[in-house]
Design an enzyme around this catalytic site. Structure first.
Site, PDB file in Angstrom:
ATOM      1  N   HIS A 197       0.838  -1.206   0.000  1.00 43.78           N
ATOM      2  CA  HIS A 197       0.000   0.000   0.000  1.00 43.78           C
ATOM      3  C   HIS A 197       0.874   1.258   0.000  1.00 43.78           C
ATOM      4  O   HIS A 197       0.609   2.189  -0.763  1.00 43.78           O
ATOM      5  CB  HIS A 197      -0.925   0.013   1.216  1.00 43.78           C
ATOM      6  CG  HIS A 197      -2.202  -0.757   1.014  1.00 43.78           C
ATOM      7  ND1 HIS A 197      -2.243  -2.057   0.594  1.00 43.78           N
ATOM      8  CD2 HIS A 197      -3.504  -0.380   1.153  1.00 43.78           C
ATOM      9  CE1 HIS A 197      -3.499  -2.460   0.500  1.00 43.78           C
ATOM     10  NE2 HIS A 197      -4.292  -1.454   0.830  1.00 43.78           N
ATOM     11  N   HIS A 263       1.476  -2.287   9.336  1.00 47.79           N
ATOM     12  CA  HIS A 263       2.920  -2.434   9.071  1.00 47.79           C
ATOM     13  C   HIS A 263       3.813  -1.787  10.134  1.00 47.79           C
ATOM     14  O   HIS A 263       3.384  -1.004  10.971  1.00 47.79           O
ATOM     15  CB  HIS A 263       3.291  -1.855   7.691  1.00 47.79           C
ATOM     16  CG  HIS A 263       2.929  -2.762   6.561  1.00 47.79           C
ATOM     17  ND1 HIS A 263       3.640  -3.896   6.246  1.00 47.79           N
ATOM     18  CD2 HIS A 263       1.927  -2.690   5.667  1.00 47.79           C
ATOM     19  CE1 HIS A 263       3.090  -4.479   5.202  1.00 47.79           C
ATOM     20  NE2 HIS A 263       2.031  -3.774   4.842  1.00 47.79           N
TER      21      HIS A 263
HETATM   22  C1  LIG Z   1     -16.205   8.962 -14.899  1.00 50.02           C
HETATM   23  C2  LIG Z   1     -15.055   8.911 -15.802  1.00 50.02           C
HETATM   24  C3  LIG Z   1     -14.583   7.505 -15.934  1.00 50.02           C
HETATM   25  C4  LIG Z   1     -13.521   7.504 -16.945  1.00 50.02           C
HETATM   26  C5  LIG Z   1     -13.081   6.126 -17.214  1.00 50.02           C
HETATM   27  C6  LIG Z   1     -12.006   6.214 -18.198  1.00 50.02           C
HETATM   28  C7  LIG Z   1     -11.787   4.896 -18.828  1.00 50.02           C
HETATM   29  C8  LIG Z   1     -11.097   3.986 -17.895  1.00 50.02           C
HETATM   30  C9  LIG Z   1     -10.379   2.927 -18.613  1.00 50.02           C
HETATM   31  C10 LIG Z   1      -9.240   2.574 -17.750  1.00 50.02           C
HETATM   32  C11 LIG Z   1      -8.464   1.488 -18.334  1.00 50.02           C
HETATM   33  C12 LIG Z   1      -7.488   1.181 -17.301  1.00 50.02           C
HETATM   34  C13 LIG Z   1      -6.603   0.060 -17.689  1.00 50.02           C
HETATM   35  C14 LIG Z   1      -5.695  -0.053 -16.537  1.00 50.02           C
HETATM   36  C15 LIG Z   1      -5.010  -1.312 -16.530  1.00 50.02           C
HETATM   37  C16 LIG Z   1      -4.846  -1.661 -15.088  1.00 50.02           C
HETATM   38  O1  LIG Z   1      -4.058  -1.100 -14.416  1.00 50.02           O
HETATM   39  S1  LIG Z   1      -5.836  -2.880 -14.503  1.00 50.02           S
HETATM   40  C17 LIG Z   1      -5.090  -3.406 -13.054  1.00 50.02           C
HETATM   41  C18 LIG Z   1      -5.893  -3.071 -11.927  1.00 50.02           C
HETATM   42  N1  LIG Z   1      -5.250  -3.673 -10.781  1.00 50.02           N
HETATM   43  C19 LIG Z   1      -4.886  -2.935  -9.791  1.00 50.02           C
HETATM   44  O2  LIG Z   1      -5.015  -1.745  -9.816  1.00 50.02           O
HETATM   45  C20 LIG Z   1      -4.293  -3.674  -8.599  1.00 50.02           C
HETATM   46  C21 LIG Z   1      -3.678  -2.702  -7.617  1.00 50.02           C
HETATM   47  N2  LIG Z   1      -3.393  -3.389  -6.388  1.00 50.02           N
HETATM   48  C22 LIG Z   1      -2.182  -3.752  -6.020  1.00 50.02           C
HETATM   49  O3  LIG Z   1      -1.212  -3.527  -6.698  1.00 50.02           O
HETATM   50  C23 LIG Z   1      -2.086  -4.472  -4.683  1.00 50.02           C
HETATM   51  O4  LIG Z   1      -3.352  -4.846  -4.237  1.00 50.02           O
HETATM   52  C24 LIG Z   1      -1.454  -3.571  -3.594  1.00 50.02           C
HETATM   53  C25 LIG Z   1      -2.127  -2.222  -3.497  1.00 50.02           C
HETATM   54  C26 LIG Z   1       0.036  -3.396  -3.926  1.00 50.02           C
HETATM   55  C27 LIG Z   1      -1.564  -4.217  -2.232  1.00 50.02           C
HETATM   56  O5  LIG Z   1      -1.032  -5.470  -2.237  1.00 50.02           O
HETATM   57  P1  LIG Z   1      -1.638  -6.556  -1.212  1.00 50.02           P
HETATM   58  O6  LIG Z   1      -0.788  -7.778  -1.422  1.00 50.02           O
HETATM   59  O7  LIG Z   1      -3.052  -6.730  -1.627  1.00 50.02           O
HETATM   60  O8  LIG Z   1      -1.492  -6.025   0.155  1.00 50.02           O
HETATM   61  N1  A3P Z   2      -5.189   1.904   4.344  1.00 51.52           N
HETATM   62  C1  A3P Z   2      -5.542   0.629   4.476  1.00 51.52           C
HETATM   63  N2  A3P Z   2      -6.845   0.300   4.656  1.00 51.52           N
HETATM   64  C2  A3P Z   2      -7.210  -0.985   4.824  1.00 51.52           C
HETATM   65  N3  A3P Z   2      -6.366  -2.041   4.784  1.00 51.52           N
HETATM   66  C3  A3P Z   2      -5.070  -1.765   4.583  1.00 51.52           C
HETATM   67  C4  A3P Z   2      -4.592  -0.435   4.429  1.00 51.52           C
HETATM   68  N4  A3P Z   2      -3.244  -0.483   4.266  1.00 51.52           N
HETATM   69  C5  A3P Z   2      -2.896  -1.775   4.310  1.00 51.52           C
HETATM   70  N5  A3P Z   2      -3.989  -2.548   4.503  1.00 51.52           N
HETATM   71  C6  A3P Z   2      -4.054  -4.023   4.582  1.00 51.52           C
HETATM   72  O1  A3P Z   2      -2.895  -4.489   5.276  1.00 51.52           O
HETATM   73  C7  A3P Z   2      -2.367  -5.637   4.619  1.00 51.52           C
HETATM   74  C8  A3P Z   2      -0.952  -5.330   4.209  1.00 51.52           C
HETATM   75  O2  A3P Z   2      -0.978  -4.297   3.233  1.00 51.52           O
HETATM   76  P1  A3P Z   2       0.202  -3.918   2.272  1.00 51.52           P
HETATM   77  O3  A3P Z   2       1.278  -4.959   2.398  1.00 51.52           O
HETATM   78  O4  A3P Z   2      -0.369  -3.827   0.908  1.00 51.52           O
HETATM   79  O5  A3P Z   2       0.663  -2.572   2.744  1.00 51.52           O
HETATM   80  C9  A3P Z   2      -3.271  -5.914   3.431  1.00 51.52           C
HETATM   81  O6  A3P Z   2      -4.184  -6.890   3.835  1.00 51.52           O
HETATM   82  P2  A3P Z   2      -4.751  -7.997   2.865  1.00 51.52           P
HETATM   83  O7  A3P Z   2      -3.639  -8.411   1.957  1.00 51.52           O
HETATM   84  O8  A3P Z   2      -5.226  -9.070   3.782  1.00 51.52           O
HETATM   85  O9  A3P Z   2      -5.856  -7.312   2.138  1.00 51.52           O
HETATM   86  C10 A3P Z   2      -3.965  -4.599   3.196  1.00 51.52           C
HETATM   87  O10 A3P Z   2      -5.251  -4.711   2.618  1.00 51.52           O
END
Ligand SMILES: CCCCCCCCCCCCCCCC(=O)SCCNC(=O)CCNC(=O)[C@H](O)C(C)(C)COP(=O)(O)O
Ligand code: A3P
Length: 302
Positions: A197, A263
């Site tokens: 995050h 974290h």
């Molecule tokens: C009203 C106006 C609307 C306009 C809309 C415009 C058209 C939109 C089209 C957009 C196309 C977008 C294409 C983008 C491609 C992508 O990026 S898709 C992927 C989406 N996936 C994510 O975003 C995942 C992000 N999450 C993470 O990386 C992880 O969850 C995390 C945040 C790093 C956390 O990790 P955890 O292990 O879950 O803790």
């Molecule tokens: N601002 C936030 N709000 C809610 N959950 C959060 C958060 N930041 C981190 N977390 C949760 O904490 C865990 C570790 O986050 P990260 O490594 O991405 O920082 C993740 O759990 P989960 O993986 O179980 O969803 C994530 O969803």
């Protein structure tokens, strides 16, 4: 630090102009009442503002972490300390999608004289930012960098034999990514668990600031020093900037919540540091300082 002379000489062979200047042609889409009475802020000013803005994120991590130690509110549970809070599930968990959507709305509305060229360069920069996000959080020739960091520092997926069926426990034992570990019901335990995050929220915010700053600054300049034609300006804020501001605001708040509730210090700091990497090379170093890089990657513009 590049001078404006450098910048101009680089842009004279192509249309990568950071902002309109008094010497350049005014945008054909601007009416006479919207013409600039004086020079708007230059690319060099944008660079300084961008560096200042980038300090918001370490400050947020420090403040949030201190708050969690010092304040009773920070130590007690709240809606935002729940992983399933709606902002986490609907926004942050697909944060790159929202960041991309806000960026697309921004570049769709560019009013640069050669907007098609400016858009194609902006998409190249988005591609680099997306590649950095993929390598850190999704895939790096196998497990992503954040999971490799975890296993490389002694972490592993620990099965819970007491409650798991043995087939799932074996699966958990073999898991080399946090997603596979969670899927198998194991506990991702023991290593340096870089905050995904902290990484994603900082990386996405810095990307959006860098891309939209010339236009945001230009709108502010026109609303204060520049021509005071309020209705096109309002249209600009509500038509173009609202999405970017909304996402930037939400990402900042969620980073604060991560800092307060999730974290350890080193894990948040490493997430932030890794987020600086691609942004720092491209937007803080190459684009402002290297004319050749400006030819390849263009310059964020209005
Ligand atoms: C009203 C106006 C609307 C306009 C809309 C415009 C058209 C939109 C089209 C957009 C196309 C977008 C294409 C983008 C491609 C992508 O990026 S898709 C992927 C989406 N996936 C994510 O975003 C995942 C992000 N999450 C993470 O990386 C992880 O969850 C995390 C945040 C790093 C956390 O990790 P955890 O292990 O879950 O803790
Ligand atoms: N601002 C936030 N709000 C809610 N959950 C959060 C958060 N930041 C981190 N977390 C949760 O904490 C865990 C570790 O986050 P990260 O490594 O991405 O920082 C993740 O759990 P989960 O993986 O179980 O969803 C994530 O969803």
């Amino acid at each position: 630090m590049s001078s404006d002379k450098d910048r101009d000489s680089a842009s004279s062979s192509g249309p990568e102009i950071a902002t309109p200047t008094t010497s350049g042609p005014p945008s054909p889409q601007l009416t006479a009442s919207q013409q600039y009475p004086a020079a708007p802020p230059s690319g060099e000013n944008h660079h300084h503002i961008l560096i200042l803005l980038s300090l918001i994120y370490p400050a947020t991590i420090v403040l949030g972490s201190l708050f969690s130690i010092i304040s009773p509110i920070g130590q007690s549970a709240s809606y935002f300390s729940r992983k399933n809070n709606i902002f986490n599930v609907l926004f942050v968990k697909i944060g790159w999608f929202w960041t991309t959507a806000a960026f697309l709305v921004h570049i769709a509305n560019l009013r640069h004289p050669n907007a098609t060229h400016a858009r194609s360069k902006a998409l190249i920069r988005w591609g680099l930012a997306t590649l950095a996000w993929i390598l850190v959080t999704q895939w790096f020739f196998g497990p992503p960098l954040m999971d490799r960091t975890f296993t490389g520092t002694g972490g592993a997926c620990r099965p819970n034999y007491a409650v798991q069926p043995s087939s799932l426990a074996i699966k958990a034992e073999r898991a080399s990514t946090s997603a596979a570990c969670k899927g198998a019901g194991g506990k991702w335990d023991g290593g340096h668990d870089l905050s995904g995050h902290a990484f994603m929220l900082t990386h996405a915010s810095l990307f959006l600031w860098a891309e939209t700053l010339p236009r945001l600054v230009d709108s502010m300049w026109r609303g204060t020093i520049g021509p005071r034609n309020i209705s096109p300006l309002m249209a600009e804020w509500f038509g173009v900037h609202w999405f970017v501001w909304g996402i930037l605001g939400l990402w900042w708040w969620m980073l604060l919540m991560t800092s307060v509730y999730f974290h350890t210090w080193p894990e948040k700091v490493s997430g932030w540091l890794v987020a600086l990497f691609e942004w720092g090379i491209l937007y803080a170093y190459m684009i402002p300082l290297n004319p050749q890089a400006r030819q390849w990657f263009g310059t964020p513009t209005v």
